[in-house]
Design a protein around this motif. Structure first.
Motif, PDB file in Angstrom:
ATOM      1  N   LEU A 321      25.583  55.560  41.273  1.00 43.40           N
ATOM      2  CA  LEU A 321      24.292  55.537  40.605  1.00 43.40           C
ATOM      3  C   LEU A 321      23.319  56.394  41.406  1.00 43.40           C
ATOM      4  CD1 LEU A 321      24.131  51.722  39.801  1.00 43.40           C
ATOM      5  CD2 LEU A 321      24.880  53.579  38.313  1.00 43.40           C
ATOM      6  N   PRO A 322      22.173  56.765  40.827  1.00 46.19           N
ATOM      7  CA  PRO A 322      21.212  57.597  41.566  1.00 46.19           C
ATOM      8  C   PRO A 322      20.816  56.956  42.898  1.00 46.19           C
ATOM      9  CG  PRO A 322      20.618  57.516  39.250  1.00 46.19           C
ATOM     10  CD  PRO A 322      21.749  56.538  39.433  1.00 46.19           C
ATOM     11  N   GLY A 323      21.188  57.620  43.970  1.00 45.06           N
ATOM     12  CA  GLY A 323      20.755  57.173  45.283  1.00 45.06           C
ATOM     13  C   GLY A 323      21.699  56.277  46.033  1.00 45.06           C
ATOM     14  N   ALA A 324      22.659  55.632  45.347  1.00 48.95           N
ATOM     15  CA  ALA A 324      23.508  54.679  46.066  1.00 48.95           C
ATOM     16  C   ALA A 324      24.765  54.373  45.257  1.00 48.95           C
ATOM     17  CB  ALA A 324      22.745  53.390  46.339  1.00 48.95           C
ATOM     18  N   PRO A 325      25.854  54.022  45.953  1.00 55.60           N
ATOM     19  CA  PRO A 325      27.074  53.606  45.245  1.00 55.60           C
ATOM     20  C   PRO A 325      26.978  52.156  44.809  1.00 55.60           C
ATOM     21  CG  PRO A 325      27.447  53.548  47.607  1.00 55.60           C
ATOM     22  CD  PRO A 325      26.049  54.070  47.417  1.00 55.60           C
ATOM     23  N   HIS A 326      27.725  51.828  43.782  1.00 52.07           N
ATOM     24  CA  HIS A 326      27.770  50.462  43.266  1.00 52.07           C
ATOM     25  C   HIS A 326      29.224  50.100  43.014  1.00 52.07           C
ATOM     26  CE1 HIS A 326      26.905  46.869  40.916  1.00 52.07           C
ATOM     27  NE2 HIS A 326      27.626  47.369  39.924  1.00 52.07           N
ATOM     28  N   LYS A 327      29.644  48.963  43.495  1.00 53.63           N
ATOM     29  CA  LYS A 327      31.033  48.549  43.317  1.00 53.63           C
ATOM     30  C   LYS A 327      31.219  47.825  41.988  1.00 53.63           C
ATOM     31  CE  LYS A 327      34.800  45.827  45.277  1.00 53.63           C
ATOM     32  NZ  LYS A 327      35.231  44.894  46.345  1.00 53.63           N
ATOM     33  N   LEU A 328      32.294  48.183  41.292  1.00 55.15           N
ATOM     34  CA  LEU A 328      32.654  47.533  40.029  1.00 55.15           C
ATOM     35  C   LEU A 328      33.535  46.320  40.344  1.00 55.15           C
ATOM     36  CD1 LEU A 328      33.503  50.739  37.959  1.00 55.15           C
ATOM     37  CD2 LEU A 328      31.396  49.402  37.888  1.00 55.15           C
ATOM     38  N   HIS A 329      33.059  45.140  40.006  1.00 52.27           N
ATOM     39  CA  HIS A 329      33.768  43.902  40.332  1.00 52.27           C
ATOM     40  C   HIS A 329      34.601  43.371  39.168  1.00 52.27           C
ATOM     41  CE1 HIS A 329      31.952  43.147  44.305  1.00 52.27           C
ATOM     42  NE2 HIS A 329      30.858  43.694  43.794  1.00 52.27           N
ATOM     43  N   MET A 330      34.789  44.146  38.129  1.00 55.44           N
ATOM     44  CA  MET A 330      35.517  43.656  36.962  1.00 55.44           C
ATOM     45  C   MET A 330      36.957  43.303  37.322  1.00 55.44           C
ATOM     46  SD  MET A 330      36.253  47.124  34.762  1.00 55.44           S
ATOM     47  CE  MET A 330      34.513  47.543  34.770  1.00 55.44           C
TER      48      MET A 330
END
Length: 423
Positions: A321-330
């Motif tokens: 995402l803009p500015g930072a990673p995001h982990k997908l927990h699905m």
């Protein structure tokens, strides 16, 4: 209290050539540990209470201390295992090396890989080190004896890698190990094959040949048990012209997870998305009328041309995402067995290929290990669930090893899946 570390990726020293791509890792991690409670201060602060409260306070303190010791050293019941039932040694953590321990435990769950490493142990320092560690991890221990994996790090350093033990990504380490193994073999060649007989003779598991001409297939002097071939093809949507099929080596299938807030997806749907053709615009077609359409739209397809003996699947869990990673927990649902036939090149595009009966090839796999990342995009811990020779499952987290139920494995937040071809 947990400590946060910035990401450090494995890199090559100046004496070795390496891929200098600085793409971010899928999930970067640090090994979180809790500090011990100041139990003595806790006890002194509560000893002035009445006897009943004092007893309760001391009991609570003991409970908290016990919880802290569990975090730091694991359960005492976990460390007293009956190894005669098929449990395995753990691996010492050398300072945030859970990423390496998780990959090594997964390797040891694959008898095909263990035997292959033993056969090639004299061909390089890393292969010798892997053989030593696999010998300890691939069979139940007679007594409680954990393994020191430091020789793996030393072997990688001798091959020019700089491994920072602060934190790494398990998938990146896997690719480093595969690269180093192939480099220790030293020989890479390319064979151009002009007929189906030569193609079948050279590679046996489901390779294909198009009608467009000869096929160029990369060949390694000693392909590892994880090596397979991906078949790529471009087809014009107007006239049906196909460029010659191109093959490239792979040792891991990296699958993209769907975006948009989904909470669950199946492994099969991810594999189907991987082999689905995608349009490529503005491609010159040799057969189309260039006076009417100088460029055409082609469909680009990428499918499995040769199945490996051991299949590794990497699930990309980072969304940038803009500015930072995001982990997908699905949750990604998967099964004990996997059939690759629906994803093979000669199965999904049979009408465009020379006859090659995929049905005669063994393309069924059995799940051997599940590597999971517990935590977020910036911190966490790697663990591995591995199957025993008795088809039971055990949880491995550094030196902690204990049995778990199959349902626990199947409901885990898988990051990498390790399958072995069924003989």
């Amino acid at each position: 209290m947990s400590t946060h570390y910035t990401e450090q990726r494995p890199v090559r020293s100046s004496s070795k050539h390496s891929n200098s791509s600085q793409q971010p890792s899928d999930v970067h991690v640090n090994h979180c540990r809790s500090n011990e409670l100041e139990y003595s201060e806790f006890k002194q602060a509560h000893m002035a209470l009445d006897p009943v409260n004092t007893l309760l306070a001391v009991s609570a303190g003991a409970f908290l201390l016990g919880g802290t010791l569990y975090v730091l050293f694991g359960s005492p019941f976990e460390r007293k295992l009956d190894y005669s039932k098929g449990y395995y040694p753990g691996l010492y953590n050398l300072g945030n090396t859970c990423f390496m321990n998780a990959v090594l435990q997964a390797f040891a769950s694959l008898p095909t890989f263990v035997l292959w490493v033993r056969h090639h142990a004299d061909e390089g320092t890393l292969l010798q080190s892997l053989d030593h560690v696999m010998a300890q991890l691939s069979k139940p221990a007679a007594e409680e004896a954990d393994c020191n994996p430091s020789r793996i790090i030393v072997a990688l350093q001798q091959n020019g890698w700089i491994i920072d033990l602060q934190q790494q990504d398990a998938h990146e380490l896997y690719e480093v190990l595969m690269t180093t193994i192939q480099e220790e073999f030293e020989h890479v060649s390319v064979a151009s094959l002009s007929c189906v007989k030569d193609l079948i003779k050279e590679q046996s598991n489901g390779l294909v040949h198009t009608r467009s001409g000869s096929v160029s297939i990369p060949r390694r002097s000693h392909s590892s048990v994880f090596s397979g071939l991906l078949a790529g093809e471009l087809m014009c949507v107007i006239c049906g012209y196909r460029y010659p099929t191109k093959y490239e080596m792979f040792d891991c299938l990296s699958l993209t997870l769907p975006m948009g807030g989904a909470t669950q997806v199946s492994l099969d749907s991810c594999l189907k998305q991987f082999v689905n053709p995608e349009p490529v615009k503005n491609v010159q077609c040799p057969l189309c009328d260039h006076n009417k359409a100088p460029c055409s739209t082609f469909l680009k397809s990428l499918r499995i041309g040769k199945a490996p003996r051991c299949l590794v699947i990497h699930l990309k869990r980072t969304q940038w995402l803009p500015g930072a990673p995001h982990k997908l927990h699905m949750l990604v649902s998967f099964n004990d067995t996997l059939d690759l036939k629906p994803y093979m090149y000669s199965h999904v595009m049979r009408h465009a290929l020379a006859p090659l009966p995929v049905e005669g090839c063994n393309l069924s796999y059995s799940l051997s290990a599940v590597l999971e990342h517990v935590g977020g995009a910036h911190s966490g811990h790697y663990i591995t669930y591995r199957k025993t020779k008795q088809s039971h499952w055990v949880y491995t987290s550094d030196t902690s090893v204990f049995p778990v139920q199959r349902d626990t494995v199947m409901s885990s937040e898988a990051y990498m899946l390790f399958y072995e071809m069924i003989k």
